[in-house]
Write an enzyme that holds these catalytic residues in place. Structure first.
Site, PDB file in Angstrom:
ATOM      1  N   ALA A 144       0.822  -1.411   0.201  1.00  9.71           N
ATOM      2  CA  ALA A 144      -0.007  -0.047   0.055  1.00  9.71           C
ATOM      3  C   ALA A 144       1.038   1.289   0.081  1.00  9.71           C
ATOM      4  CB  ALA A 144      -0.985  -0.013   1.127  1.00  9.71           C
ATOM      5  N   ALA A 145       2.222   1.260  -0.143  1.00  8.51           N
ATOM      6  CA  ALA A 145       3.002   2.479  -0.065  1.00  8.51           C
ATOM      7  C   ALA A 145       2.616   3.093  -1.513  1.00  8.51           C
ATOM      8  CB  ALA A 145       4.442   2.168  -0.181  1.00  8.51           C
ATOM      9  N   GLY A 146       2.399   2.443  -2.523  1.00 10.40           N
ATOM     10  CA  GLY A 146       1.875   2.823  -3.725  1.00 10.40           C
ATOM     11  C   GLY A 146       0.587   3.590  -3.632  1.00 10.40           C
ATOM     12  N   ASP A 147      -0.299   3.006  -2.958  1.00 11.64           N
ATOM     13  CA  ASP A 147      -1.498   3.831  -2.657  1.00 11.64           C
ATOM     14  C   ASP A 147      -1.515   4.976  -2.000  1.00 11.64           C
ATOM     15  OD1 ASP A 147      -2.587   1.376  -4.038  1.00 11.64           O
ATOM     16  OD2 ASP A 147      -2.657   0.268  -2.166  1.00 11.64           O
TER      17      ASP A 147
HETATM   18  O1  RIB Z   1      -1.600  -2.162  -3.112  1.00 11.20           O
HETATM   19  C1  RIB Z   1      -1.790  -3.082  -2.294  1.00 11.20           C
HETATM   20  C2  RIB Z   1      -2.991  -4.059  -2.351  1.00 11.20           C
HETATM   21  O2  RIB Z   1      -2.852  -4.803  -3.468  1.00 11.20           O
HETATM   22  C3  RIB Z   1      -3.432  -5.080  -1.188  1.00 11.20           C
HETATM   23  O3  RIB Z   1      -4.023  -4.436  -0.248  1.00 11.20           O
HETATM   24  C4  RIB Z   1      -3.857  -6.063  -1.830  1.00 11.20           C
HETATM   25  O4  RIB Z   1      -5.423  -6.145  -1.511  1.00 11.20           O
HETATM   26  C5  RIB Z   1      -3.596  -5.779  -3.309  1.00 11.20           C
HETATM   27  O5  RIB Z   1      -4.864  -5.504  -3.830  1.00 11.20           O
END
Ligand code: RIB
Length: 314
Positions: free
Chosen positions: A254-257
């Site tokens: 989730a760093a990219g998120d």
């Molecule tokens: O970007 C991380 C996410 O990728 C995780 O939370 C997982 O669910 C996948 O979708």
């Protein structure tokens, strides 16, 4: 600059139940390998980005689909407890909630396998039904973890309504140029960029060349996520590298998120691309310091205090 709470972002994307284990290495085909520390987290690239946007202080609406099962209920609750409007999340009785199987390795890297399940129950019509919501918002974000016709419908509507449109190009998948072009910002990591362009990428120079290929396809702004090497802005006016901030990484999930959410909110507030990318680099770095997807996403206050520390250190 506008205040974050004046900004409204609509995220169209996926939501997954993440099962995370610590592993010494990848198992080989046919091998049964012992892992440890099983933990569950709310995840999914779209939902993570919605939570990331909410933690940046912006009003957030999420459009997605979960199963009509216990896991779907758990994920809905997580989104709601972050203050996210979930009125547009579909509960699907035919499919299970999406799940992601994540291994985290001792060097701080990970690998993820996703069964999208109910994430594929979101029809493009649901985007059209949310037209008024999107028209009232400032920005629209989407990801490639949902059907391509939904990605296209969302970006098309956002573009037509004159909103900032941002495509986080994860997970790695081909995306037609006519869809990519609908996004004001396309943000892949190196693996995703390789899928989008068919190029082999290793390091900054090849990444920059591949990103230029996207410009050739009509994309106006590419913001590359380079992990521990920071990020790079590639536009027809030139390219610029932005350094990474030093942290002790625990889990990159989730760093990219966190990065994409932060850049979107900052741009919607009126920041320049350079300012928004620097801020997003801080958010992305902080997200690697905690285990799990949504629990690792930093708040605006955390990013600001990390920024102040980073300035003092340099
Ligand atoms: O970007 C991380 C996410 O990728 C995780 O939370 C997982 O669910 C996948 O979708």
């Amino acid at each position: 600059m506008r205040h974050p709470e004046e900004v409204h972002v609509v995220v169209v994307g996926s939501t997954n139940f993440d099962l995370v284990v610590k592993a010494d290495r990848l198992p080989q085909e046919g091998e049964t390998m012992l892992v440890k520390n099983l933990q569950f987290f709310p995840g999914g690239k779209g939902a993570n980005q919605a939570v990331g946007v909410a933690r940046m202080g912006a009003r957030t609406s999420f459009i997605g689909a979960v199963g009509n099962d216990v896991l779907g209920g758990f994920l809905m609750q997580g989104l709601q407890s972050s203050g996210i409007d979930t009125a547009w999340v579909k509960r699907d009785s035919e499919r299970a909630t999406g799940c992601a199987y994540i291994m985290v390795f001792p060097n701080g890297n990970n690998c993820i396998a996703v069964d999208p399940a109910a994430n594929h129950a979101l029809p493009p019509d649901d985007i059209e039904n949310a037209r008024e919501l999107i028209e009232r918002a400032d920005a629209l974000m989407t990801v490639l973890e949902i059907p391509m016709d939904v990605v296209e419908a969302a970006l098309r509507l956002g573009r037509k309504a004159g909103k900032l449109t941002v495509l986080d190009a994860g997970p790695p998948r081909h995306c037609p140029p006519e869809v990519l072009k609908l996004a004001d910002i396309v943000s892949p990591n190196e693996t995703e960029l390789a899928y989008l362009t068919g190029e082999e990428i290793s390091g900054r120079v090849s990444a920059q060349e591949a990103a230029k290929k996207l410009l050739g396809d009509g994309v106006k702004t590419v913001v590359l996520k380079l992990g521990s090497d920071g990020s790079m802005l590639v536009t027809p006016r030139g390219s610029r590298h932005f350094r990474a901030y030093k942290v002790v990484p625990v889990d990159p999930t989730a760093a990219g998120d966190a990065f994409t959410s932060a850049i979107t909110v900052q741009l919607a507030m009126g920041a320049s691309l350079d300012e928004a990318i620097r801020f997003a680099n801080l958010a992305g770095a902080l997200a690697t310091t905690k285990l799990g997807a949504q629990p690792s996403l930093p708040s605006r206050a955390e990013v600001e205090s990390f920024a102040a520390e980073a300035v003092q250190r340099n």
